[in-house]
Motif scaffolding. Structure first.
Motif, PDB file in Angstrom:
ATOM      1  N   LEU B 275     -10.912  11.400 -13.034  1.00  0.00           N
ATOM      2  CA  LEU B 275     -11.250  10.977 -14.579  1.00  0.00           C
ATOM      3  C   LEU B 275     -10.020  10.910 -15.461  1.00  0.00           C
ATOM      4  N   MET B 276      -9.078  11.628 -14.961  1.00  0.00           N
ATOM      5  CA  MET B 276      -7.633  11.675 -15.701  1.00  0.00           C
ATOM      6  C   MET B 276      -6.952  10.457 -14.949  1.00  0.00           C
ATOM      7  N   GLY B 277      -7.333   9.849 -14.034  1.00  0.00           N
ATOM      8  CA  GLY B 277      -6.523   8.821 -13.401  1.00  0.00           C
ATOM      9  C   GLY B 277      -5.269   9.193 -12.889  1.00  0.00           C
ATOM     10  N   VAL B 278      -5.035  10.414 -12.349  1.00  0.00           N
ATOM     11  CA  VAL B 278      -3.989  10.992 -11.592  1.00  0.00           C
ATOM     12  C   VAL B 278      -4.173  11.251 -10.093  1.00  0.00           C
ATOM     13  N   GLU B 279      -3.113  11.515  -9.653  1.00  0.00           N
ATOM     14  CA  GLU B 279      -3.300  11.527  -7.949  1.00  0.00           C
ATOM     15  C   GLU B 279      -3.685  12.909  -7.765  1.00  0.00           C
ATOM     16  N   LEU B 280      -4.709  12.927  -6.594  1.00  0.00           N
ATOM     17  CA  LEU B 280      -5.206  14.195  -6.068  1.00  0.00           C
ATOM     18  C   LEU B 280      -4.461  14.656  -4.745  1.00  0.00           C
ATOM     19  N   VAL B 281      -3.822  15.569  -4.728  1.00  0.00           N
ATOM     20  CA  VAL B 281      -2.854  15.873  -3.695  1.00  0.00           C
ATOM     21  C   VAL B 281      -3.218  16.989  -3.145  1.00  0.00           C
ATOM     22  N   GLU B 282      -2.866  17.255  -1.808  1.00  0.00           N
ATOM     23  CA  GLU B 282      -2.609  18.467  -1.236  1.00  0.00           C
ATOM     24  C   GLU B 282      -1.110  18.893  -0.977  1.00  0.00           C
ATOM     25  N   GLY B 283      -0.999  20.243  -0.696  1.00  0.00           N
ATOM     26  CA  GLY B 283       0.515  20.738  -0.547  1.00  0.00           C
ATOM     27  C   GLY B 283       1.005  19.899   0.243  1.00  0.00           C
ATOM     28  N   ARG B 284       0.899  19.388   1.340  1.00  0.00           N
ATOM     29  CA  ARG B 284       1.490  18.634   2.451  1.00  0.00           C
ATOM     30  C   ARG B 284       1.934  17.430   1.664  1.00  0.00           C
ATOM     31  N   ASP B 285       1.373  16.896   0.680  1.00  0.00           N
ATOM     32  CA  ASP B 285       1.738  15.633   0.274  1.00  0.00           C
ATOM     33  C   ASP B 285       3.024  15.803  -0.540  1.00  0.00           C
ATOM     34  N   MET B 286       3.405  16.918  -0.983  1.00  0.00           N
ATOM     35  CA  MET B 286       4.636  17.199  -1.859  1.00  0.00           C
ATOM     36  C   MET B 286       5.627  17.987  -0.937  1.00  0.00           C
ATOM     37  N   ARG B 296       5.050  12.381  -1.913  1.00  0.00           N
ATOM     38  CA  ARG B 296       5.474  11.319  -0.805  1.00  0.00           C
ATOM     39  C   ARG B 296       4.586  10.240  -1.193  1.00  0.00           C
ATOM     40  N   THR B 297       5.101   9.103  -1.465  1.00  0.00           N
ATOM     41  CA  THR B 297       4.022   8.020  -1.558  1.00  0.00           C
ATOM     42  C   THR B 297       4.470   6.776  -0.818  1.00  0.00           C
ATOM     43  N   THR B 298       3.417   5.588  -0.765  1.00  0.00           N
ATOM     44  CA  THR B 298       3.873   4.612   0.199  1.00  0.00           C
ATOM     45  C   THR B 298       5.158   4.062  -0.261  1.00  0.00           C
ATOM     46  N   GLU B 299       5.485   4.322  -1.455  1.00  0.00           N
ATOM     47  CA  GLU B 299       6.866   3.624  -1.995  1.00  0.00           C
ATOM     48  C   GLU B 299       7.887   4.642  -2.261  1.00  0.00           C
ATOM     49  N   GLY B 300       7.733   5.671  -1.367  1.00  0.00           N
ATOM     50  CA  GLY B 300       9.083   6.609  -1.546  1.00  0.00           C
ATOM     51  C   GLY B 300       8.479   7.926  -2.250  1.00  0.00           C
ATOM     52  N   GLU B 301       9.773   8.631  -2.577  1.00  0.00           N
ATOM     53  CA  GLU B 301       9.629   9.923  -3.328  1.00  0.00           C
ATOM     54  C   GLU B 301       9.116   9.819  -4.775  1.00  0.00           C
ATOM     55  N   ARG B 302       8.597  10.484  -5.368  1.00  0.00           N
ATOM     56  CA  ARG B 302       8.316  10.378  -6.650  1.00  0.00           C
ATOM     57  C   ARG B 302       8.284  11.809  -7.443  1.00  0.00           C
ATOM     58  N   GLN B 303       9.292  11.848  -8.559  1.00  0.00           N
ATOM     59  CA  GLN B 303       9.190  13.027  -8.948  1.00  0.00           C
ATOM     60  C   GLN B 303       7.976  13.466  -9.704  1.00  0.00           C
ATOM     61  N   GLN B 544       2.279   4.032 -18.814  1.00  0.00           N
ATOM     62  CA  GLN B 544       1.551   5.022 -18.006  1.00  0.00           C
ATOM     63  C   GLN B 544       0.668   4.061 -17.147  1.00  0.00           C
ATOM     64  N   GLN B 545      -0.089   3.311 -17.936  1.00  0.00           N
ATOM     65  CA  GLN B 545      -1.104   2.287 -17.059  1.00  0.00           C
ATOM     66  C   GLN B 545      -0.283   1.432 -15.986  1.00  0.00           C
ATOM     67  N   GLN B 546       0.731   1.185 -16.563  1.00  0.00           N
ATOM     68  CA  GLN B 546       1.632   0.214 -15.661  1.00  0.00           C
ATOM     69  C   GLN B 546       1.751   1.068 -14.222  1.00  0.00           C
ATOM     70  N   GLN B 547       2.435   2.061 -14.343  1.00  0.00           N
ATOM     71  CA  GLN B 547       2.714   2.899 -13.428  1.00  0.00           C
ATOM     72  C   GLN B 547       1.404   3.228 -12.371  1.00  0.00           C
ATOM     73  N   GLN B 548       0.499   3.333 -13.174  1.00  0.00           N
ATOM     74  CA  GLN B 548      -0.864   3.578 -12.363  1.00  0.00           C
ATOM     75  C   GLN B 548      -1.046   2.497 -11.548  1.00  0.00           C
ATOM     76  N   GLN B 549      -0.914   1.251 -11.917  1.00  0.00           N
ATOM     77  CA  GLN B 549      -1.194   0.045 -11.314  1.00  0.00           C
ATOM     78  C   GLN B 549      -0.138   0.047 -10.098  1.00  0.00           C
ATOM     79  N   GLN B 550       1.066   0.204 -10.317  1.00  0.00           N
ATOM     80  CA  GLN B 550       2.061   0.320  -9.266  1.00  0.00           C
ATOM     81  C   GLN B 550       1.733   1.180  -8.140  1.00  0.00           C
ATOM     82  N   GLN B 551       0.878   2.219  -8.540  1.00  0.00           N
ATOM     83  CA  GLN B 551       0.749   3.056  -7.552  1.00  0.00           C
ATOM     84  C   GLN B 551      -0.227   2.738  -6.683  1.00  0.00           C
ATOM     85  N   SER B 552      -1.214   2.065  -6.970  1.00  0.00           N
ATOM     86  CA  SER B 552      -2.557   1.854  -6.112  1.00  0.00           C
ATOM     87  C   SER B 552      -2.208   0.988  -4.985  1.00  0.00           C
TER      88      SER B 552
END
Lengths: 280, 552
Positions: B275-286, B296-303, B544-552
């Motif tokens: 609903l927030m449009g943010v990543e759902l992550v587990e500890g090992r993803d960070m 850790r994302t497919t496009e490298g590290e994101r702060q 922000q929306q743009q970034q979300q698009q980049q993420q997917s």
């Protein structure tokens, strides 16, 4: 008379197989307070890291660092120049009644409560109660410290970093950490607020200026009997210019000089060396 | 979709005039309510929210009563089945002892009047403000202890007082981003605080999903009531989380940290992230490097700037807490200390919702805010105070005795129901660890009708409103989770103890311009997927929306 001392404390880990990641916190910076002045201090690591520094709940300066490249060795070198204090005199302003007062009991609660390293111990409490008979609180502290010093044999190797006061007491042996823990259990049992101090002891009272002396990470107790003052139960000596204060807490767990976690296959071993030099 | 085709049973026509006429007619409960107000029912002294003592229907429930009193046994059953099907369809379950079960939703909603809600809202917000000040103080100057308002022992003996978190200052000062203050209603109908939840209060997903389900099965009821919507919770949460980021982060990256699919609240974690449009992550993803947290994302590290974590402190950072934890992120606490990431809710909040500390919240309200507490506590005896301990020992068989630690209703002993042997054991336990126990009178939680077989019977309820603090305002979601104890006479509402839930309706006052549920007949807009854009609220920037698009 006060001293000026240089302390060089080298510690670190050696890994059987490379560690890929490690996070560590060092409590190796001597305190600067009304008793002691730290003139200069520096912490370096090999491999080099970007250190982050903060002051923890107990007032200790903590240096933290993390490593992300595979490494089989990790060394921390802490160097400090410290002006130490005069010999601590026992403080006698509080009576037993004062120590039982609600203000003291509540205000010093953390230094009166048993911890994992300093659990309640019936036999130590009984000894402490019989030692205090007829003495004022400060003399009771001295009596307990001297008693611990006589009862325990200084013997490296029998106890480990995780040994509790009870373990050491049952073995009747231990090192400074155990002497301090046993003393804390007894003092807290008779209502004297007492805390664990980690630091260094320069072992040669007659050392020449500039002479490098092999030393060790040391521990003693700080007690409250109307004011805080310290005593060294391991050597049964007052804490004075040869003692360098680093950290204080309820027990060893609050002041561990180096602790952290690592990711990797092998076991780690800890190397420690301490060099003390009297400068003035 | 079968249930959508099943025609819902018709309800009698209604309108203000019809209602007025009906109201004067209603003097005793109708068919479905047979035996409802029987004097022999357990806890007959409890406050019933639908009926007053003489059987008159209370104001806020009139329209609802008309609708459901007219239902026959068959209608009730078919509505209830439709509700169950919808719940299962939506996959709303909770896990009990490792088993996934549907979370029972009762078909009678609970109704709260506008004026009543305004009072609750202010009371909850006041409590959150006081507890925020308290946490800032405890992990900072500790002035309240120095002033002797609270005993130091109270704090230092608290299991969730984390000295490791001392001195961490969140950028916008907020530590309680989300709270759930549990409320009960006593015999007089007064709302009282039962406990505070400042760590990871869960249940808000049920609030949203219950509403969604009710709206699908009972659209007619919503047509007759001005029910304030709950669907925008996620946009409030996202706003608060973004506001929590360090001031110099232009477009904060927010993530939801979950312990994983096996957690009982995983459904909620994933729903909120979606609903927030943010990543759902587990500890090992960070991971954390030089006190900065990266994903850790497919496009490298994101702060990562803000971590809405739904894992406990003990598992959050193996450097400082359990070293064997693989759920957390090593180094995240120091990253928070360095100001490079915000952990929401803050580390160490447990010191504020300790059940013994709870008894001192009225003092905190006075001390920090110089206000009178708007919501009273439930009377509580503190076993660590000698006088109150003596009282508890003398009245053990009349009180509810609760361990200070622990949740989910485990370890609670109801004195009146306990055997002599149980009481003796309890007496020993309390004596051995006085700090560990509190005692409360058997508060007769208020009752609301719930469907039991083919009738409606009184069942006890509590209420957990959710409050979101964005640093400027404290938003209290109109409604909250009403939990209902389904076994007859039971006062334990926890889902782990056979509880269910109810949709909670906060009515908008007639004059208000507040939004109401189903105002437009667009049921589709309630759908979580279609509703995404609307749910996100206006504060999202285009970047922000743009970034979300980049993420997917």
């Amino acid at each position: 008379m006060t001293w000026q001392l240089r302390v060089a404390h080298r510690t670190g880990y050696r890994y059987a197989t490379p560690a890929t990641q490690s996070y560590n916190e060092a409590r190796l910076t001597p305190r600067s307070d009304r008793r002691q002045t730290t003139v200069a201090t520096r912490i370096e690591t090999t491999p080099a890291t970007r250190a982050y520094r903060y002051t923890d709940y107990w007032g200790t300066v903590v240096t933290s660092f993390d490593l992300h490249a595979p490494h089989t060795e990790f060394t921390v070198l802490a160097t400090s120049v410290v002006e130490t204090a005069d010999e601590a005199e026992p403080i006698r302003t509080a009576s037993w009644r004062d120590l039982r007062s609600e203000t003291v009991v509540d205000h010093r609660t953390e230094y009166l409560t048993p911890t994992d390293y300093t659990p309640r111990d019936v036999s130590l409490a009984r000894e402490a109660r019989s030692l205090r008979t007829g003495l004022d609180p400060a003399d009771a502290v001295l009596a307990v410290c001297e008693w611990v010093n006589k009862q325990l044999k200084y013997q490296p190797g029998t106890t480990g970093v995780h040994s509790t006061a009870t373990d050491a007491w049952q073995a009747r042996e231990g090192v400074c950490q155990d002497f301090a823990h046993v003393t804390l259990v007894m003092l807290r049992a008779i209502g004297i607020p007492a805390r664990y101090v980690s630091g260094y002891l320069h072992t040669k009272p007659d050392a020449k200026l500039g002479e490098v002396v092999e030393g060790e990470s040391h521990a003693w107790v700080d007690v409250w009997t109307g004011g805080w003052w310290a005593y060294d139960p391991t050597n049964a000596i007052p804490v004075g210019p040869r003692h360098v204060w680093v950290a204080m807490g309820r027990d060893y767990a609050d002041v561990a000089p180096l602790k952290g976690i690592f990711t990797g296959g092998g076991q780690s071993t800890l190397d420690v060396s301490v060099h003390l030099t009297r400068l003035a | 979709m079968s249930f959508m085709n099943a025609t819902p049973p018709r309800l009698p026509p209604s309108g203000r005039r019809a209602r007025k006429a009906a109201a004067s007619r209603i003097t005793r409960p109708g068919d479905r309510f047979e035996g409802y107000l029987s004097p022999d029912r357990p806890h007959a002294g409890a406050y019933d929210e639908m009926f007053s003592g003489d059987g008159t229907v209370r104001g806020p429930y009139r329209a609802l009563y008309e609708s459901i009193a007219a239902l026959d046994a068959h209608d009730l059953q078919s509505r209830s089945q439709a509700l169950d099907r919808a719940m299962v369809d939506q996959g709303i379950t909770f896990s009990l002892s490792g088993q996934e079960r549907p979370f029972p939703l009762d078909l009678v909603p609970r109704v709260i009047q506008a004026a009543e809600w305004t009072k609750l809202e202010r009371g909850v917000a006041q409590r959150v403000r006081a507890l925020e000040a308290f946490l800032a103080d405890v992990y900072g100057d500790r002035q309240i202890l120095r002033d002797g308002v609270l005993p130091r022992r109270l704090i230092t003996s608290c299991e969730h007082f984390h000295r490791e978190a001392f001195g961490i200052t969140p950028p916008n000062g907020v530590r309680i981003h989300v709270s759930g203050v549990d409320l009960v209603r006593d015999e007089e109908g007064t709302f009282r605080v039962l406990e505070d939840n400042l760590r990871n209060p869960s249940g808000v997903s049920y609030v949203m999903e219950n509403r969604r389900t009710m709206a699908r099965v009972f659209p007619d009821l919503f047509a007759q009531h001005r029910v304030r919507p709950v669907g925008d919770y996620a946009s409030h949460l996202l706003r608060a989380l973004r506001a929590a980021a360090a001031a110099n982060v232009a477009d904060p990256m927010v993530v939801v940290l979950t312990p994983g699919v096996h957690n009982s609240a995983y459904f909620e974690h994933s729903l909120l992230a979606r609903l927030m449009g943010v990543e759902l992550v587990e500890g090992r993803d960070m991971f954390c490097r030089d006190n900065v947290v990266y994903l850790r994302t497919t496009e490298g590290e994101r702060q990562v700037d803000v971590v809405y974590r739904r894992i406990d402190d003990e598992f959050l950072d193996p450097v400082h807490y359990r070293p064997d934890s693989v759920l957390g992120v090593a180094g995240i606490q120091n990253a928070a200390r360095a100001g490079n990431v915000v952990v929401a809710n803050a580390i160490g909040n447990g010191v504020g919702d300790d059940k013994l500390v709870y008894t001192y919240v009225p003092e905190m309200v006075k001390y920090y805010l110089n206000e009178k507490p708007l919501l009273p506590n439930v009377d509580t005896f503190r076993c660590w105070l000698p006088d109150e301990f003596d009282h508890v020992m003398a009245h053990l068989d009349e009180l509810v005795i609760k361990p200070v630690e622990g949740s989910g209703g485990y370890g609670i002993v109801f004195g009146p129901d306990a055997t002599a042997a149980e009481l003796a054991t309890l007496r020993r336990k309390v004596r051995a660890n006085r700090r560990g126990w509190i005692a409360q009178p058997v508060v007769q939680l208020s009752t609301v009708p719930a469907k039991v077989d083919d009738r409606l019977a009184p069942r006890h309820v509590d209420l957990r409103p959710f409050a979101v603090n964005d640093g400027k305002d404290i938003f209290v979601l109109p409604g909250g989770l009403t939990r209902v104890a389904l076994p007859e006479g039971s006062l334990v509402v926890n889902s782990s103890q056979g509880g269910g839930s109810k949709d909670t309706w906060v009515l908008a006052s007639r004059a208000s311009t507040a939004e109401r549920e189903l105002e437009q007949p667009a049921l589709g807009a309630m759908s979580t997927v279609d509703g995404l854009v609307a749910e996100q609220g206006p504060e999202l920037t285009s970047s922000q929306q743009q970034q979300q698009q980049q993420q997917s």
